[in-house]
Design a protein around this motif. Structure first.
Motif, PDB file in Angstrom:
ATOM      1  N   VAL A 132       0.666  -1.029   0.087  1.00 23.43           N
ATOM      2  CA  VAL A 132       0.006  -0.133  -0.223  1.00 23.43           C
ATOM      3  C   VAL A 132       0.688   1.191  -0.052  1.00 23.43           C
ATOM      4  CG1 VAL A 132      -1.831   1.395   1.699  1.00 23.43           C
ATOM      5  CG2 VAL A 132      -2.341  -1.093   1.466  1.00 23.43           C
ATOM      6  N   SER A 133       2.122   1.298   0.669  1.00 23.28           N
ATOM      7  CA  SER A 133       2.778   2.117   0.526  1.00 23.28           C
ATOM      8  C   SER A 133       2.925   2.611  -0.326  1.00 23.28           C
ATOM      9  CB  SER A 133       4.244   1.842   1.532  1.00 23.28           C
ATOM     10  OG  SER A 133       4.708   1.192   0.886  1.00 23.28           O
ATOM     11  N   ARG A 134       3.841   1.711  -1.478  1.00 27.08           N
ATOM     12  CA  ARG A 134       4.903   2.409  -2.377  1.00 27.08           C
ATOM     13  C   ARG A 134       3.284   3.194  -3.163  1.00 27.08           C
ATOM     14  NH1 ARG A 134       7.747  -1.841  -6.016  1.00 27.08           N
ATOM     15  NH2 ARG A 134       9.405  -1.817  -4.482  1.00 27.08           N
ATOM     16  N   ARG A 135       2.129   1.720  -3.404  1.00 23.50           N
ATOM     17  CA  ARG A 135       1.107   2.788  -4.287  1.00 23.50           C
ATOM     18  C   ARG A 135       0.443   3.938  -3.669  1.00 23.50           C
ATOM     19  NH1 ARG A 135      -2.654  -2.764  -4.131  1.00 23.50           N
ATOM     20  NH2 ARG A 135      -3.784  -1.561  -2.474  1.00 23.50           N
ATOM     21  N   THR A 136       0.406   4.209  -2.721  1.00 24.92           N
ATOM     22  CA  THR A 136       0.661   5.852  -2.189  1.00 24.92           C
ATOM     23  C   THR A 136       1.027   6.817  -2.488  1.00 24.92           C
ATOM     24  OG1 THR A 136      -0.570   4.986  -0.341  1.00 24.92           O
ATOM     25  CG2 THR A 136      -0.521   6.916   0.085  1.00 24.92           C
ATOM     26  N   PRO A 176      17.098  12.175 -16.970  1.00 25.11           N
ATOM     27  CA  PRO A 176      17.482  12.275 -15.110  1.00 25.11           C
ATOM     28  C   PRO A 176      18.394  11.560 -14.711  1.00 25.11           C
ATOM     29  CG  PRO A 176      14.749  12.289 -16.020  1.00 25.11           C
ATOM     30  CD  PRO A 176      14.918  11.729 -17.089  1.00 25.11           C
ATOM     31  N   HIS A 177      18.576  11.764 -13.638  1.00 26.58           N
ATOM     32  CA  HIS A 177      19.391  10.588 -12.977  1.00 26.58           C
ATOM     33  C   HIS A 177      19.151   9.417 -12.279  1.00 26.58           C
ATOM     34  CE1 HIS A 177      23.989  11.984 -13.439  1.00 26.58           C
ATOM     35  NE2 HIS A 177      23.412  13.003 -13.916  1.00 26.58           N
ATOM     36  N   ASP A 178      18.640   9.645 -10.853  1.00 29.37           N
ATOM     37  CA  ASP A 178      19.073   8.695 -10.482  1.00 29.37           C
ATOM     38  C   ASP A 178      17.062   7.698  -9.932  1.00 29.37           C
ATOM     39  OD1 ASP A 178      21.077   9.099  -9.038  1.00 29.37           O
ATOM     40  OD2 ASP A 178      20.207  10.935  -7.783  1.00 29.37           O
ATOM     41  N   TYR A 179      16.076   8.202 -10.233  1.00 25.04           N
ATOM     42  CA  TYR A 179      14.750   7.856 -10.114  1.00 25.04           C
ATOM     43  C   TYR A 179      14.181   8.443 -11.584  1.00 25.04           C
ATOM     44  CZ  TYR A 179      16.619   6.524  -5.521  1.00 25.04           C
ATOM     45  OH  TYR A 179      17.026   5.985  -4.787  1.00 25.04           O
ATOM     46  N   PRO A 180      13.929   8.273 -12.409  1.00 21.93           N
ATOM     47  CA  PRO A 180      13.705   8.954 -13.763  1.00 21.93           C
ATOM     48  C   PRO A 180      12.402   8.975 -14.305  1.00 21.93           C
ATOM     49  CG  PRO A 180      15.204   7.041 -14.492  1.00 21.93           C
ATOM     50  CD  PRO A 180      14.967   7.028 -13.143  1.00 21.93           C
ATOM     51  N   GLU A 181      11.503   8.109 -14.238  1.00 22.00           N
ATOM     52  CA  GLU A 181      10.197   7.600 -14.923  1.00 22.00           C
ATOM     53  C   GLU A 181       9.741   8.774 -14.684  1.00 22.00           C
ATOM     54  OE1 GLU A 181      11.933   5.643 -13.651  1.00 22.00           O
ATOM     55  OE2 GLU A 181      12.671   3.668 -14.587  1.00 22.00           O
ATOM     56  N   GLY A 207      12.460 -12.360  -9.799  1.00 19.31           N
ATOM     57  CA  GLY A 207      13.733 -13.273  -8.355  1.00 19.31           C
ATOM     58  C   GLY A 207      15.086 -11.353  -8.749  1.00 19.31           C
ATOM     59  N   GLY A 208      15.890 -11.198  -8.097  1.00 18.50           N
ATOM     60  CA  GLY A 208      16.609 -10.070  -8.212  1.00 18.50           C
ATOM     61  C   GLY A 208      16.478  -9.148  -7.042  1.00 18.50           C
ATOM     62  N   VAL A 209      16.757  -8.065  -7.242  1.00 18.58           N
ATOM     63  CA  VAL A 209      16.223  -6.573  -5.987  1.00 18.58           C
ATOM     64  C   VAL A 209      16.156  -5.119  -6.854  1.00 18.58           C
ATOM     65  CG1 VAL A 209      16.427  -5.819  -3.832  1.00 18.58           C
ATOM     66  CG2 VAL A 209      18.389  -8.160  -4.395  1.00 18.58           C
ATOM     67  N   SER A 210      14.489  -5.507  -5.845  1.00 17.34           N
ATOM     68  CA  SER A 210      14.016  -3.778  -6.823  1.00 17.34           C
ATOM     69  C   SER A 210      15.068  -2.821  -6.704  1.00 17.34           C
ATOM     70  CB  SER A 210      12.310  -3.488  -6.172  1.00 17.34           C
ATOM     71  OG  SER A 210      11.972  -1.894  -6.572  1.00 17.34           O
ATOM     72  N   SER A 211      14.857  -2.104  -7.557  1.00 19.52           N
ATOM     73  CA  SER A 211      15.734  -1.132  -7.203  1.00 19.52           C
ATOM     74  C   SER A 211      14.913   0.202  -6.095  1.00 19.52           C
ATOM     75  CB  SER A 211      16.242  -0.601  -8.424  1.00 19.52           C
ATOM     76  OG  SER A 211      14.460   0.572  -9.224  1.00 19.52           O
ATOM     77  N   ILE A 212      14.260   0.157  -5.936  1.00 21.76           N
ATOM     78  CA  ILE A 212      13.730   0.274  -5.217  1.00 21.76           C
ATOM     79  C   ILE A 212      13.284  -0.279  -3.310  1.00 21.76           C
ATOM     80  CG2 ILE A 212      11.854   2.323  -4.142  1.00 21.76           C
ATOM     81  CD1 ILE A 212      11.164   2.610  -7.436  1.00 21.76           C
ATOM     82  N   SER A 213      14.258  -0.441  -2.290  1.00 24.23           N
ATOM     83  CA  SER A 213      14.317  -1.300  -1.339  1.00 24.23           C
ATOM     84  C   SER A 213      13.377  -0.541  -0.297  1.00 24.23           C
ATOM     85  CB  SER A 213      15.094  -1.565  -0.779  1.00 24.23           C
ATOM     86  OG  SER A 213      15.884  -0.575   0.029  1.00 24.23           O
ATOM     87  N   LYS A 216      13.703   2.412   1.165  1.00 19.81           N
ATOM     88  CA  LYS A 216      14.211   3.911   0.458  1.00 19.81           C
ATOM     89  C   LYS A 216      13.094   4.144   0.428  1.00 19.81           C
ATOM     90  CE  LYS A 216      18.740   1.824  -0.642  1.00 19.81           C
ATOM     91  NZ  LYS A 216      19.802   1.402  -1.778  1.00 19.81           N
ATOM     92  N   SER A 217      12.224   3.994  -0.224  1.00 21.12           N
ATOM     93  CA  SER A 217      11.072   4.594  -0.181  1.00 21.12           C
ATOM     94  C   SER A 217      10.373   6.096   0.190  1.00 21.12           C
ATOM     95  CB  SER A 217      10.029   3.602  -0.171  1.00 21.12           C
ATOM     96  OG  SER A 217       9.342   3.210   0.738  1.00 21.12           O
ATOM     97  N   ALA A 218      11.328   6.304   1.703  1.00 21.77           N
ATOM     98  CA  ALA A 218      10.965   7.632   1.452  1.00 21.77           C
ATOM     99  C   ALA A 218      12.234   8.796   1.053  1.00 21.77           C
ATOM    100  CB  ALA A 218      10.902   7.632   3.581  1.00 21.77           C
ATOM    101  N   TYR A 219      13.159   8.049   0.913  1.00 20.40           N
ATOM    102  CA  TYR A 219      14.069   8.828   0.592  1.00 20.40           C
ATOM    103  C   TYR A 219      13.760   9.534  -0.532  1.00 20.40           C
ATOM    104  CZ  TYR A 219      19.181   9.612  -1.489  1.00 20.40           C
ATOM    105  OH  TYR A 219      19.681   9.883  -1.971  1.00 20.40           O
TER     106      TYR A 219
END
Lengths: 253, 137
Positions: A132-136, A176-181, A207-213, A216-219
């Motif tokens: 939910v946090s990410r959807r918000t 854009p650099h870091d979180y470009p979308e 599998g693997g790890v998302s670039s947004i853990s 870090k989502s608040a950041y």
């Protein structure tokens, strides 16, 4: 490459050796008329080797640039090799290559669209399995962005996108650099390019790890918000031909 | 109060700063474009430390009771300016290294493609013949 309108599937990948082969096989099957480019963003596993086995061309970045730098490398490649169409697909199996047809259809029926985004929130029947946090967070960006660009944007963080030549040239020059979308949507708007959204399904990561853990989502939110407001006020959003070099040896201030 | 002793220390410190910066530039350990701000701060601090009247006027102007504090404030402002300058410089370096990494990756791919397209042995023979022809001359 041999077609009159060379098309490219761009797959940014960072340590995705578990899923890359499956994604590439799927892409080959669904999109036989596309060339495939994997940009390995400083992967420390055998992502590059797997991708080559899967029949893709591979750009190996010497160190991790982050998703923005990796995708931009793909745009530079596409621009220099004369590709007319680029579709960006995640290496983790989140995006279904079969859905690329929807993006292409949307671009065909909206000839003014320079970028078509797959949105997981446009259709009511598919539920996207995200916390939910990410959807918000996504909805907050969507709300802000919709007002900024004066067009309804539902899924600004989606990396499932189709770009035409104009968008390729723009993003090869500056991305854009870091979180470009999210910021890319704003850039597009500043340059009077058009975007269009279409509903798509998305899967959970294979599998693997998302670039947004999650930690870090608040950041992430703060950074993207900053980028949005700075993007609004940027004096010269993007370097145009003949402008001063963006990366110069001169003074910083 | 700005005692004679404090004035002497301030002057010596400013001179030491200037000398160190100039020496670094002379040895090419510091590029001129990064030395400029340092030199400017050294010169201004030296001027304020040696020109008592000026420092006192400056202090009065901005409402600082004790002149030495005015000197600290000026020094602090220069430190902030330098930090900002370096943040900008680091950002620019990050941007440059990004572009370099991208171009390197693309070049590597081109080199790889070329190597795969041109079979190595044929080229090697030709080179040997060429070499012999050249050495026979």
């Amino acid at each position: 490459m041999h077609s009159a309108y060379p098309r490219l599937v761009l797959v940014p990948a960072y340590n995705e050796s578990a899923t890359i082969a499956g994604v590439l096989a799927n892409v080959r099957e669904q999109l036989p008329e596309f060339d495939v480019l994997v940009v390995s963003d400083g992967s420390t596993d055998d992502t590059s080797a797997r991708a080559r086995e899967g029949g893709a061309r591979v750009l190996r970045l010497p160190f991790n640039l982050g998703i923005g730098g990796a995708v931009q490398a793909g745009f530079v490649f596409a621009r220099d090799n004369g590709y007319r169409l680029v579709v960006q697909v995640d290496a983790d199996g989140q995006h279904d290559p079969a859905e690329v047809r929807r993006l292409i259809d949307a671009m065909a029926s909206h000839p003014s669209a320079d970028m078509v985004c797959g949105s997981r929130f446009l259709s009511k029947d598919h539920r996207y399995p995200a916390p939910v946090s990410r959807r918000t967070g996504i909805h907050i960006f969507a709300f802000l962005l919709s007002r900024l660009v004066g067009q309804r944007v539902t899924d600004p963080t989606s990396g499932f996108r189709l770009y035409n030549r104009r968008a390729i040239e723009l993003f090869a020059r500056d991305y854009p650099h870091d979180y470009p979308e999210v910021e890319a949507v704003l850039m597009l708007h500043h340059h009077r390019l058009r975007m269009q959204e279409v509903p798509v399904r998305m899967f959970e990561r294979g599998g693997g790890v998302s670039s947004i853990s999650s930690g870090k989502s608040a950041y992430y939110m703060i950074k993207v918000l900053l980028a949005l407001f700075v993007g609004l006020a940027r004096a010269r959003p993007v370097v145009d031909a003949g402008d001063r070099a963006p990366v110069a040896a001169g003074h910083g201030i | 109060m700005f005692s004679d002793r404090l004035q002497l220390v301030a002057i010596l410190a400013a001179i030491a700063l200037l000398l160190v910066v100039l020496e670094l530039v002379r040895r090419r350990r510091l590029l001129e474009r990064y030395a400029l701000l340092w030199l400017a701060s050294g010169i201004v601090l030296l001027a304020l430390a040696s020109w008592r009247d000026g420092l006192e006027r400056l202090a009065k102007l901005v409402g600082i009771y004790s002149p030495p504090n005015a000197l600290f404030v000026v020094a602090l402002l220069f430190v902030l300016a330098l930090l900002l300058h370096f943040s900008a410089a680091v950002s620019r370096l990050a941007d440059q290294s990004k572009v370099l990494a991208q171009r390197l990756a693309i070049l590597e791919d081109v080199v790889r493609e070329e190597a795969e397209r041109a079979p190595a042995p044929a080229r090697a023979e030709a080179t040997v013949e060429d070499l012999e022809a050249i050495t026979r001359r």
